[in-house]
Every structure is written in structure tokens, then in C-alpha cells.
Design a protein around this motif. Sequence first.
Motif, PDB file in Angstrom:
ATOM      1  N   VAL A  75      -1.576   4.896   5.990  1.00 26.49           N
ATOM      2  CA  VAL A  75      -0.182   4.600   5.647  1.00 26.49           C
ATOM      3  C   VAL A  75       0.213   5.215   4.311  1.00 26.49           C
ATOM      4  CG1 VAL A  75      -0.150   2.453   6.954  1.00 26.49           C
ATOM      5  CG2 VAL A  75      -0.840   2.421   4.557  1.00 26.49           C
ATOM      6  N   ASN A  76      -0.765   5.666   3.535  1.00 27.12           N
ATOM      7  CA  ASN A  76      -0.454   6.257   2.232  1.00 27.12           C
ATOM      8  C   ASN A  76      -0.097   7.726   2.321  1.00 27.12           C
ATOM      9  OD1 ASN A  76      -3.223   6.745   2.936  1.00 27.12           O
ATOM     10  ND2 ASN A  76      -3.617   7.390   0.824  1.00 27.12           N
ATOM     11  N   VAL A  77      -0.109   8.292   3.524  1.00 29.97           N
ATOM     12  CA  VAL A  77       0.207   9.711   3.713  1.00 29.97           C
ATOM     13  C   VAL A  77       1.362   9.847   4.697  1.00 29.97           C
ATOM     14  CG1 VAL A  77      -0.691  11.969   4.415  1.00 29.97           C
ATOM     15  CG2 VAL A  77      -2.213  10.319   3.301  1.00 29.97           C
ATOM     16  N   ASP A  78       2.330  10.690   4.364  1.00 30.37           N
ATOM     17  CA  ASP A  78       3.420  11.015   5.293  1.00 30.37           C
ATOM     18  C   ASP A  78       2.878  12.034   6.283  1.00 30.37           C
ATOM     19  OD1 ASP A  78       5.677  11.913   6.634  1.00 30.37           O
ATOM     20  OD2 ASP A  78       6.973  11.703   4.888  1.00 30.37           O
ATOM     21  N   VAL A  79       2.364  11.552   7.405  1.00 28.55           N
ATOM     22  CA  VAL A  79       1.686  12.424   8.366  1.00 28.55           C
ATOM     23  C   VAL A  79       2.667  13.388   9.013  1.00 28.55           C
ATOM     24  CG1 VAL A  79       0.304  12.476  10.478  1.00 28.55           C
ATOM     25  CG2 VAL A  79      -0.101  10.697   8.764  1.00 28.55           C
ATOM     26  N   VAL A 354       1.232   2.016  -0.235  1.00 29.99           N
ATOM     27  CA  VAL A 354      -0.147   1.767  -0.646  1.00 29.99           C
ATOM     28  C   VAL A 354      -0.868   0.906   0.385  1.00 29.99           C
ATOM     29  CG1 VAL A 354      -1.617   0.741  -2.430  1.00 29.99           C
ATOM     30  CG2 VAL A 354       0.432   2.018  -3.078  1.00 29.99           C
ATOM     31  N   THR A 355      -0.162  -0.061   0.982  1.00 29.87           N
ATOM     32  CA  THR A 355      -0.774  -0.943   1.975  1.00 29.87           C
ATOM     33  C   THR A 355       0.039  -0.930   3.257  1.00 29.87           C
ATOM     34  OG1 THR A 355       0.454  -2.964   1.447  1.00 29.87           O
ATOM     35  CG2 THR A 355      -1.453  -2.450   0.069  1.00 29.87           C
ATOM     36  N   ASP A 356      -0.623  -1.287   4.353  1.00 27.51           N
ATOM     37  CA  ASP A 356       0.087  -1.313   5.626  1.00 27.51           C
ATOM     38  C   ASP A 356       1.118  -2.419   5.667  1.00 27.51           C
ATOM     39  OD1 ASP A 356      -1.827  -3.280   5.639  1.00 27.51           O
ATOM     40  OD2 ASP A 356      -2.398  -3.012   7.732  1.00 27.51           O
ATOM     41  N   LEU A 357       0.926  -3.529   4.935  1.00 28.81           N
ATOM     42  CA  LEU A 357       1.920  -4.595   4.910  1.00 28.81           C
ATOM     43  C   LEU A 357       3.223  -4.103   4.297  1.00 28.81           C
ATOM     44  CD1 LEU A 357      -0.182  -7.714   3.874  1.00 28.81           C
ATOM     45  CD2 LEU A 357       0.663  -7.110   6.137  1.00 28.81           C
ATOM     46  N   GLN A 358       3.129  -3.299   3.232  1.00 23.11           N
ATOM     47  CA  GLN A 358       4.340  -2.756   2.617  1.00 23.11           C
ATOM     48  C   GLN A 358       4.981  -1.715   3.514  1.00 23.11           C
ATOM     49  OE1 GLN A 358       2.952  -1.352  -1.183  1.00 23.11           O
ATOM     50  NE2 GLN A 358       3.385  -3.296  -2.175  1.00 23.11           N
ATOM     51  N   LYS A 359       4.162  -0.951   4.202  1.00 26.63           N
ATOM     52  CA  LYS A 359       4.681   0.096   5.073  1.00 26.63           C
ATOM     53  C   LYS A 359       5.467  -0.472   6.245  1.00 26.63           C
ATOM     54  CE  LYS A 359       4.744   4.373   6.870  1.00 26.63           C
ATOM     55  NZ  LYS A 359       5.418   5.499   6.221  1.00 26.63           N
ATOM     56  N   LYS A 360       4.969  -1.594   6.805  1.00 26.46           N
ATOM     57  CA  LYS A 360       5.538  -2.113   8.042  1.00 26.46           C
ATOM     58  C   LYS A 360       6.638  -3.132   7.840  1.00 26.46           C
ATOM     59  CE  LYS A 360       1.272  -1.143  10.498  1.00 26.46           C
ATOM     60  NZ  LYS A 360       0.023  -1.674  11.041  1.00 26.46           N
ATOM     61  N   SER A 486       4.034  -8.027  -9.001  1.00 25.03           N
ATOM     62  CA  SER A 486       4.349  -8.138  -7.585  1.00 25.03           C
ATOM     63  C   SER A 486       5.555  -7.278  -7.290  1.00 25.03           C
ATOM     64  CB  SER A 486       4.616  -9.591  -7.201  1.00 25.03           C
ATOM     65  OG  SER A 486       5.742 -10.066  -7.885  1.00 25.03           O
ATOM     66  N   GLY A 487       5.752  -7.043  -6.001  1.00 26.96           N
ATOM     67  CA  GLY A 487       6.842  -6.172  -5.582  1.00 26.96           C
ATOM     68  C   GLY A 487       6.289  -4.936  -4.910  1.00 26.96           C
ATOM     69  N   ASP A 488       6.941  -3.815  -5.089  1.00 27.97           N
ATOM     70  CA  ASP A 488       6.580  -2.551  -4.462  1.00 27.97           C
ATOM     71  C   ASP A 488       5.486  -1.879  -5.286  1.00 27.97           C
ATOM     72  OD1 ASP A 488       6.532   0.236  -3.750  1.00 27.97           O
ATOM     73  OD2 ASP A 488       8.465  -0.042  -2.755  1.00 27.97           O
ATOM     74  N   THR A 489       4.281  -1.785  -4.715  1.00 27.00           N
ATOM     75  CA  THR A 489       3.151  -1.246  -5.473  1.00 27.00           C
ATOM     76  C   THR A 489       3.373   0.199  -5.872  1.00 27.00           C
ATOM     77  OG1 THR A 489       1.682  -2.706  -4.233  1.00 27.00           O
ATOM     78  CG2 THR A 489       0.653  -0.917  -5.448  1.00 27.00           C
ATOM     79  N   ALA A 490       3.913   1.005  -4.962  1.00 22.25           N
ATOM     80  CA  ALA A 490       4.150   2.410  -5.295  1.00 22.25           C
ATOM     81  C   ALA A 490       5.148   2.533  -6.446  1.00 22.25           C
ATOM     82  CB  ALA A 490       4.650   3.164  -4.067  1.00 22.25           C
TER      83      ALA A 490
END
Length: 748
Positions: A75-79, A354-360, A486-490
Motif C-alpha cells: 500500500v506504500n507504493v502507487d503500483v 504507510v498502513t493498509d488501514l489508512q489506505k482503505k 495521531s492522524g495521517d502518518t504520511a
Amino acid sequence: MTANLDPASLASLEALGPVAYEPFRERMRLLTDASLVEALAGVQVFVTEIDVVDAASMAALPDLRVVASCRGDAVNVDVEAATRLGIPVLNAPGRNADAVADLAVAGMLMLARKLAPANAFLRDGSVRAGDMGKMGQAFQAFRGRELWHKTVGLVGLGAVGRGVARRLAGFGARVRVFDPFLPPEAIVRAGAEPATLEALLAESDFVSLHAPVTPETEGMIDAAALSRMKPGACLVNTARAALVDEPALVEALSSGRLGGLATDVFPVEPPGHEHPLLAFENVVATPHVGGNTEEVAAHQGRIIAEDLARLLSGEAPRFALNPAAVEGFTLDRARPALDEAERAALAARPAPAVTDLQKKKPKAEPAAVAQPTAAAKPQTAVTTEPPPETVDAMQRIVAAFVAGIVADPALASFAHDKSVTLHFLLIDLPIEFHFRLDAGEVRGALAAPLEPPEVELRMRADVLDGMFTGRVNPMQSALSGGLSFSGDTAKAMTLQQIQEDLSRLWCAAREAEGDPGDLASLPDPNGAAAPAIVPAAGEDDVRHELVALVEELYRQELITATGGNVSVRVPDRPDELWITPSQLFKGDLRPELLVRIDLDGKRLEGRLSPSSEWMMHCAVYRAKPEATAVVHAHAAHATILANAGLPFLPISTEAAFFGNIPRIPFIMPGTRELADAIGSAIGDGWAVMMQNHGLLVGGRTLRRAADMVEIIDRSAQVMLGCWNLGKEPPVLPEEIVATLRAMGDLVA
């Protein structure tokens, strides 16, 4: 290479070409945006684990030819962007399968042998050396079970599931598997028996989840599935929280049908100590540590080294997320050129995370005020006030620092493509500040932001000073507990990218305003928040009454050390209220620690965060303009009544005033959904029962609200006593009940 690798895999990679090994755990940095581009200048192959590799960064790195992400779900890469740029993206599925399989079996053992409560038992202050009575108590309470001859059901037989099956063979357990994507013979070869999901749930003593989250599996363990499980069976979840219907899980534990839960995953991580699952003694919970072992470095390193060797020799790698970019790949093949329209289209896509929870999670408003990271045990607020001269010196430095940030051309230039607010709170001084970078504009103030920030950071004053004078590494401080965010890790990594500019501005402010003194000697809050910036309460201040009432409810065990909350409208300001702060020990509350907010939850006064349940308080005030106080109690008897679905009966003149109190099913605490449900349910009454969550009461005064809590809970206790003896609670005659019910509004 920023991923953690073991010496053997590092040597394998060095055989392929020159290697710059800069593991993130040692360098204490996460690369993103400009810092990523700077670090990867001239690099052809990037092996990463947590760095955020987005479209703009890859487009700005013409030499970059391969990205290897040491994780299963990259999830950390824009595939998609990598594919358009002709960059193969390798990944490492199964890198942590052994680690997670170990934890899954450990969870079963902890539940089977009651290890968590047994461990806590010996730390109880009432246990004295040689007390054979206590040994007898332990003998009775902690009789466990073996895994021998138990049936363990595995939902999913991927790499982790196979690892669990192998481990269970040594315990003599019977293993059944539900995996619709595998033929029966493949399950048998793994030493297990195929089963339907229905049969697996009905027969298993332990059910362990090892399935991916898909539209078909999301919420698959719902109320119906839990009801089909063998009574007393245990559930283990080291996969993903989304596989399970959490309210149904809470209900199954409350009813006793589910014998226990071991979980390493939550919908929001970490969940916060008030999470309802953490209240159960038979729940073993860990903060997503399943894949976090030293050996994972060896597993992921081997997978990536082997596949990179294949790719560079012209073979197809085993694990590539974009086969189209692999086809015909060579290091010297030119990357496809992108025009401006294509670049803009890629940049407009959802960013990696950074994490799949943030991504989804859906893109919504920024994270609201952060949950404090203090431990769940009761804590006492700091009672020693910091020296006034230190407070004054730091306020002057921070004010000059924020003014410098707002006026700095370098930061304005950096902000041209940014949109982020960073909110800083000092936990040992009454100081907070924020600044926002937004499309080339920089704003800030010596105050909390008006809107919820994307990132909130909490730290001691000495940590803040150390961050900007070079004494403290921010990431190291975060990993050691000295800094919580807390919040958006990136977006939190924005701080890392502008560290040099912020340090320059901080040092300039320090030089202009003078040394703040010995910040390290400030009273240690031990994780508790610092005193609020609230004027001292006068003798007639309503806050004194609120604090006294909280102490009374705490003594009566109607609220717990950190559970339950109370609010009161500010006199002559009907749209504002004082409310108890989040996570503060209720047995040591003081008026100046209360938080003043408006009905939208905006903090108007106070150093601490308001109770996470502020929304349901405000829902009552909106629904009942005549209400001036709200009490949320963790009243045991009323909660049992609600959980059991038993009616609230008119067994006394006091109870008759309330009628059959409305109740609502479990809804996640602190959510808008819960607040809306309460606002709808309370209607013409003054109380609402919440399954698994207690009692909410409004009143025309604090005194009356507190009295109603006690009346309702004591009445519930009498009703439960009658039912427990097999007797129906006797009720008042209907005509008297009707009369008293018509007068019910008077009790408030």
C-alpha cells in the motif's frame, strides 16, 4: 535499501550491484515526497518497507527502474503509476507468515490456559507470600484446557494458515479448514480436513481467521456466524478486523456464548483503552504486532533478493504486482515518457499510505483530536504547577517561533503543493500551537486550530526543544514513547521534511527571547495530560458542583476510573458546556481541568481534550433545550438490564416516573452514529440505556441528573434480584403508574 534485511540477504543483494543500506529503524526516518526524491537521486533499485512511493516522486526520479516493497500488500507504493512508468514493483507475500502463525497459536494457548488473568493474579496487592487461600483461589479460577484433541477451525489456508496447521500438529489437535479457493486434496496435504464454514463453526473449539478482506469476506463473522459457533468456543483473529462484525463480537462476549477472543487487529489502531473489547477479562489483545519479529528481516530479504536476481537475469519474478511492467524488462530499457496530462492524472489518484488501514479508509475530514497514548490504568493529574517564569519564557519562544514560521519564504515555497495542519500540545506546560501549510500559504497561531488537524503531536517541552535544537530525533522519540502523534502518518512526515527550516526558526526564536531554563526538570506528568489553561473557578462556579458530583458518582461506582463522563451547560451560555476531559482519572478531578466546548464540539477553553463522548452529550442538549446537565454512567445494573433485553418496570413510585426507558443497540462509542441514535431515542424522556455501554441521563440540574442515575440503577438492581430468585418483579397498579408517568417530567 531502507527495509530491514539480515546479513545473508544483504550479501545476496550486494552480489547484484553496489548497495546503500540505510534501514529505517536505524536511520529513524520515513521517506516521502521531497525527502524520497533527494535520497533516491541516481538510484536504480529501491528496496523499501514503509516509505511512501507516490507518482510524483517516481516521475521525478528518471533513474529509478525497480521498486521492491517488503510487504505483502504494498500500500506504500502507487503500483498503477509505477506500471505507467515501466517500473516493476516486487513484493514479499508470506514474509511474516511464520511470525503471525506463532502469534495465532500463542493466542489459543493464552485463552486455553487463562494466562492473562493468571499473570495478573500474582500482581494483585492482596496476594501475600505463602497464602494458601490465594493458591486455592488460583487453583479454582485458572483451571485451563489443553489443545490436545481439540478441534481448531482455520478460515483460510494461505501461508499463515498453513503455518498454523503445521504448529498445531505438534499439539495433537484436529485441524479443519474452510477455504473455497483450494481443492480438498490440497487441504488434506496440509494435514487438515476440509469443512464447510457452517460445519467448522459448529464443531471447532477454536476458530482462527486467516482470510484476506474482500467484498465476500468483509464481516463474514457476523452475529449469525457467532451464534453458530460451539458455546464456549474461542475466536482468534490475526488477519484483519474487517472480517468480523465488532458489535456482534461484543454481544457474543457479553452473553458468554463466546468463550474468549485473541485479536491482534482493530478497525482503528491503536484502539484506545476505552474500547469495549478491552473490558473483557477473556480477551487477549495486542497492538498489531503479529508480523513484528527480528526474523522477518531474513524472510523478506530472501524473497526480494531471489526475485530481484530473477528479474535482472531476464527471468520472471515469483512476486510482481504489475506483470505488465516486467514483460521485456531490462535495466537499460528507456522508461515510457509521460506528458503533462498523464502526470496530472496520476497525481490526482489516491496517494499511497504507510498502513493498509489508512489506505482503505474513506477520504474524509482530517483526524480529530488525537486519542492520548497514556496507559489504560487510572492516572493522577500533575498537581505541581510549572514555574511561572518557565511558562512565560516558553510562551514567548513559541510565539516568536510561530510568527517566524508564518513569515518564512522557504516554508511558503515548500507549502505550494501541500495541505496539512500540524497541532502541537505540550503535556507539561499550558502551551499549544499549530501551523498550516496550504497551497503556498502558511498560517499559524499560539492556539489550537479552528478545524480538526491532519496531525496532532503531544510531547513534553524538553522534547519539543530537543527536536529543534538537534538533541532529540523525532522518530526515535515517537518509537520510545516520548512523542505521540495521531492522524495521517504520511502527512506527519511533513515535520521531517521541514525539520531543518523549523530548527533554524526555533533557534532564532530562542536566541531572540532567551533561554527557557531547565525544561527537563519540569514535573513529569507520567503520561497524564498537563493542567488545563482554564481560569481558577470561583466559589459559585458550576464547575465545583460538577467535580463534586463526579466524585460522588465515582464513590458509588456508577462511573469508573476513566469510564463515564459528565457535563453541564455554562450558565447564561446555553450553547456552551463544561465537560469532563478524556481519559483523566475521575477520582482526582479538579475544576480547572474541565473543558469548555460548544455544541459542535469546538474546544473553547481548556488544556485537555474533551471526553470522546462529547457528541452524545451535545445530542441531548440539542434535543432537550431544557436540559442543563448530562451524565453518562457505567451503571452496572442498568447495563445488565439493557444487555439482557429486560424491561424497566414500575416497581416503585420513583421507577414509575421513567416508564420503560428506551434502549439502543451497541454502537461504537464516540461516533456520530451513536449521538444521532441517542438524540432520536430520548424523545420526551430523560434517560436512554445503551447496550454494552451504560446509561445516559439528562436533567434540569446536575443534582437531579445524578439522582436519576442512582434511582435507575438501584431500581434495576431490585428487578434483577427478583428475576434472579425466579420471581417476577411486582409492579404498581396501572392507574397509579399512569398518574406517575404523566408527572414523570417533574423528576428531571
